[in-house]
Design an enzyme around this catalytic site. Structure first.
Site, PDB file in Angstrom:
ATOM      1  N   GLY A 183       2.868  -3.473  -5.227  1.00 44.87           N
ATOM      2  CA  GLY A 183       1.658  -2.760  -4.858  1.00 44.87           C
ATOM      3  C   GLY A 183       1.958  -1.321  -4.485  1.00 44.87           C
ATOM      4  CB  CYS A 184      -0.182   1.690  -4.478  1.00 44.12           C
ATOM      5  SG  CYS A 184      -1.676   1.006  -3.711  1.00 44.12           S
ATOM      6  CE1 TYR A 185      -2.164   2.963   1.447  1.00 45.03           C
ATOM      7  CE2 TYR A 185      -3.377   0.992   0.815  1.00 45.03           C
ATOM      8  CZ  TYR A 185      -3.371   2.304   1.233  1.00 45.03           C
ATOM      9  OH  TYR A 185      -4.557   2.966   1.452  1.00 45.03           O
ATOM     10  CB  THR A 209       5.599   1.308  -4.273  1.00 48.42           C
ATOM     11  OG1 THR A 209       5.412   0.191  -5.153  1.00 48.42           O
ATOM     12  CG2 THR A 209       6.556   2.294  -4.930  1.00 48.42           C
ATOM     13  CB  ALA A 210       4.508   4.722  -0.564  1.00 49.05           C
TER      14      ALA A 210
END
EC number: 1.2.1.38
Length: 337
Positions: A148-150, A152-153
């Site tokens: 997921g995006c969150y 990953t970061a």
């Protein structure tokens, strides 16, 4: 070299569009199959930005037809729909990169936060595709759970520090995303009069990405950590900025720890000052900065939520699965100014 045939199932949304743009220009992959639930249209009619660029037809999704024509499928589908499609494609001997949440979590965590799982067999051997932490496993994989995006970061920033954290330290994650992260479907929160000149938290301490972050910290950090995750929606189209706070065992040189872990990673950029969204929007890069004050740690990371947080990460995973250069076809130039 003959190009490898691949396909996208779920081309209507933002992540599907990003996959289309990258695959239409990929040096080693040929996009031969594009599908959604209805079909009967060309990609240029579905996405006006592609008019005059490609006349590829969008077909009604059919797992047997997709498997017949492609060596690998990208699934940009909602959770549950993805596992139903993936199960059949995998049974026909093809590879899958799934951009949904269907294969990211353990069975127990998935069913607690999503729905009953319909493909437990493949879930057990899916590889979580955070490349800098799972490259060897990805090369051998048939099924990738694209992060997921969150997560990953957040994970790329905090994972190198887990061995240095106080045993009792929780993680406090303040995350801010562009509105494209909420998807293409209009909602009250993404309606222009709501989001314009506005900023607000949503799903505080209950977002579905919280267990994903916690599970992977336990996997790679070998320690369970309580994650307090607060996402925010911003009046930006794309981009993601994450600040993670934690308590150290003792003072450290935070940037030295990052340099030691990521020195040879081509798509991690270590910054000498706090990161900014403008530098990563439109790229596959994750920019990271960290500092400590005594035993207090702050880690600051930025990505493009649609690219490194979704579609370009999916392309990078596919490259490795197919024996191609990891960086082939990945965007490197930010949308700046």
């Amino acid at each position: 070299m003959k190009k490898i045939p691949v396909g996208i199932v779920g081309v209507s949304g933002y992540t599907g569009l990003e996959l289309l743009k990258m695959l239409l220009e990929h040096p080693y992959l040929e996009l031969v199959y594009a599908a959604n639930t209805e079909g009967g249209v060309r990609v240029g009619a579905l996405h006006s930005s592609l008019q005059g660029v490609s006349d590829l037809s969008v077909e009604k999704a059919d797992p047997k037809e997709a498997a017949k024509r492609c060596e690998l499928l990208f699934l940009a589908l909602p959770h549950q729909s993805a596992m139903e499609f993936a199960k059949e494609v995998l049974s026909l001997g093809k590879k899958v990169v799934d951009l949904s949440a269907d294969y990211r979590l353990s069975l127990e965590r998935y069913e607690a936060h999503y729905c009953p799982h319909l493909d437990k067999e493949n879930l057990s051997h899916a590889v979580y595709g955070l490349i800098e932490w799972a490259r060897e496993e990805i090369v051998q994989a048939r099924l990738i759970a694209n992060p997921g995006c969150y997560p990953t970061a957040t994970l790329l920033g905090i994972l190198p520090f887990i061995p240095y954290l106080d045993e009792d330290s929780s993680l406090f994650v303040d995350a801010k995303s562009g509105v494209s992260g909420a998807g293409k479907k209009l909602t009250h929160n993404t309606h222009y009069p709501t989001i314009n000149e506005n900023l607000f938290a949503y799903s505080p301490l209950s977002h579905r990405h919280e267990p994903e972050i916690a599970e992977k910290i336990e996997l790679w950090g070998k320690k369970a950590k309580k994650v307090n995750f607060i996402p925010h929606l911003t009046p930006l189209t794309r981009g993601m900025l994450v600040s993670t706070f934690a308590r150290l065992k003792e003072p450290v040189d935070a940037m030295a720890i990052l340099r030691e872990r990521y020195a040879n990673e081509p798509f991690i950029r270590l910054r000498s000052s706090p990161v900014e969204i403008k530098a990563v929007a439109g790229t596959h890069f994750c920019d990271i900065y960290a500092m400590s004050q005594g035993r207090d740690l702050w880690v600051n990371s930025a990505i493009d939520n649609l690219l490194r947080g979704a579609s370009s990460q999916a392309i990078a995973n596919a490259n490795l699965m197919l024996g191609l250069p990891e960086g082939a076809g990945l965007p490197r130039f930010a949308y700046a100014p």
